[in-house]
Motif scaffolding. Sequence first.
Motif, PDB file in Angstrom:
ATOM      1  N   GLN A  37       0.842  -1.188   0.000  1.00 25.81           N
ATOM      2  CA  GLN A  37       0.000   0.000   0.000  1.00 25.81           C
ATOM      3  C   GLN A  37       0.873   1.232   0.000  1.00 25.81           C
ATOM      4  O   GLN A  37       1.685   1.432   0.909  1.00 25.81           O
ATOM      5  N   GLY A  40      -2.043   7.158  -2.279  1.00 26.44           N
ATOM      6  CA  GLY A  40      -2.654   7.512  -3.561  1.00 26.44           C
ATOM      7  C   GLY A  40      -2.708   6.404  -4.585  1.00 26.44           C
ATOM      8  O   GLY A  40      -3.164   6.623  -5.702  1.00 26.44           O
ATOM      9  N   MET A  41      -2.244   5.213  -4.199  1.00 25.25           N
ATOM     10  CA  MET A  41      -2.198   4.116  -5.182  1.00 25.25           C
ATOM     11  C   MET A  41      -3.015   2.905  -4.760  1.00 25.25           C
ATOM     12  O   MET A  41      -3.013   1.886  -5.440  1.00 25.25           O
ATOM     13  N   GLY A  42      -3.708   3.014  -3.657  1.00 23.88           N
ATOM     14  CA  GLY A  42      -4.497   1.875  -3.214  1.00 23.88           C
ATOM     15  C   GLY A  42      -3.615   0.697  -2.846  1.00 23.88           C
ATOM     16  O   GLY A  42      -2.460   0.866  -2.455  1.00 23.88           O
ATOM     17  N   LEU A  43      -4.154  -0.485  -2.997  1.00 24.26           N
ATOM     18  CA  LEU A  43      -3.398  -1.705  -2.735  1.00 24.26           C
ATOM     19  C   LEU A  43      -3.043  -2.353  -4.056  1.00 24.26           C
ATOM     20  O   LEU A  43      -3.903  -2.508  -4.932  1.00 24.26           O
TER      21      LEU A  43
ATOM     22  N   PHE B  90     -11.945   1.892   0.646  1.00 21.53           N
ATOM     23  CA  PHE B  90     -11.527   1.331  -0.629  1.00 21.53           C
ATOM     24  C   PHE B  90     -12.665   0.579  -1.283  1.00 21.53           C
ATOM     25  O   PHE B  90     -13.332  -0.245  -0.654  1.00 21.53           O
ATOM     26  N   PHE B 104      -8.173  -2.955  -6.488  1.00 22.97           N
ATOM     27  CA  PHE B 104      -8.601  -1.912  -5.556  1.00 22.97           C
ATOM     28  C   PHE B 104      -8.531  -0.534  -6.196  1.00 22.97           C
ATOM     29  O   PHE B 104      -7.652  -0.255  -7.027  1.00 22.97           O
ATOM     30  N   GLY B 105      -9.443   0.337  -5.778  1.00 22.57           N
ATOM     31  CA  GLY B 105      -9.324   1.743  -6.101  1.00 22.57           C
ATOM     32  C   GLY B 105      -8.244   2.380  -5.250  1.00 22.57           C
ATOM     33  O   GLY B 105      -7.670   1.751  -4.357  1.00 22.57           O
ATOM     34  N   ALA B 106      -7.987   3.651  -5.527  1.00 19.50           N
ATOM     35  CA  ALA B 106      -6.902   4.357  -4.828  1.00 19.50           C
ATOM     36  C   ALA B 106      -7.276   4.743  -3.408  1.00 19.50           C
ATOM     37  O   ALA B 106      -6.406   5.089  -2.612  1.00 19.50           O
TER      38      ALA B 106
END
Lengths: 113, 114
Positions: A37, A40-43, B90, B104-106
């Motif tokens: 993680q 700003g990039m999520g997972l 998320f 997943f989204g950001a």
Amino acid sequence: NAGVTQTPKFRVLKTGQSMTLLCAQDMNHEYMYWYRQDPGMGLRLIHYSVGEGTTAKGEVPDGYNVSRLKKQNFLLGLESAAPSQTSVYFCASRTQGETDTQYFGPGTRLTVL
Amino acid sequence: AQSVAQPEDQVNVAEGNPLTVKCTYSVSGNPYLFWYVQYPNRGLQFLLKYITGDNLVKGSYGFEAEFNKSQTSFHLKKPSALVSDSALYFCAVRRYFNDYKLSFGAGTTVTVRA
């Protein structure tokens, strides 16, 4: 049940050092996952496993290796750590059912200097 | 290519007001959609999921989400927000029924002010 546990919780490495992150689950889940993680990039999925003895690459596998020698454990290795691998790492697991959800561990915060 | 988009980085609401966190998806076929919440220094917790059936899905902590196929959206809602709802949310999608993976989204940071 402890659910999904991760060891260690925090770690600081120097560039070039190696380490292994351990994920353990006591829910008898078939599938296990490693994510990173970043803000700003999520997972993003690093590697995953659909059963004991099997592993597969995710979105961002470079620089990482994994092993699933026992069903309950999923290990993530960094052979030569780089500053770009500074991140929070999450492990997750789920059963085989197509509608089943993933359960996440508490995370490992890794800093590479 | 990202399969889900969360168009808002941050959402700020006053306690007691309705809360909406937006999510749109782009997958072929019938999507499997999920919402997770992450409290500070914690792992992700499952809130709710849409698999099939009723477009309005109810989940944990009073949250619900509405699946809208024509708008390819799966917005998370809560009628009356609490300060304790402040967290990172998320949206995620499984792209097809036998896909092992979630995309997943950001993430959207929700702040509920007292």
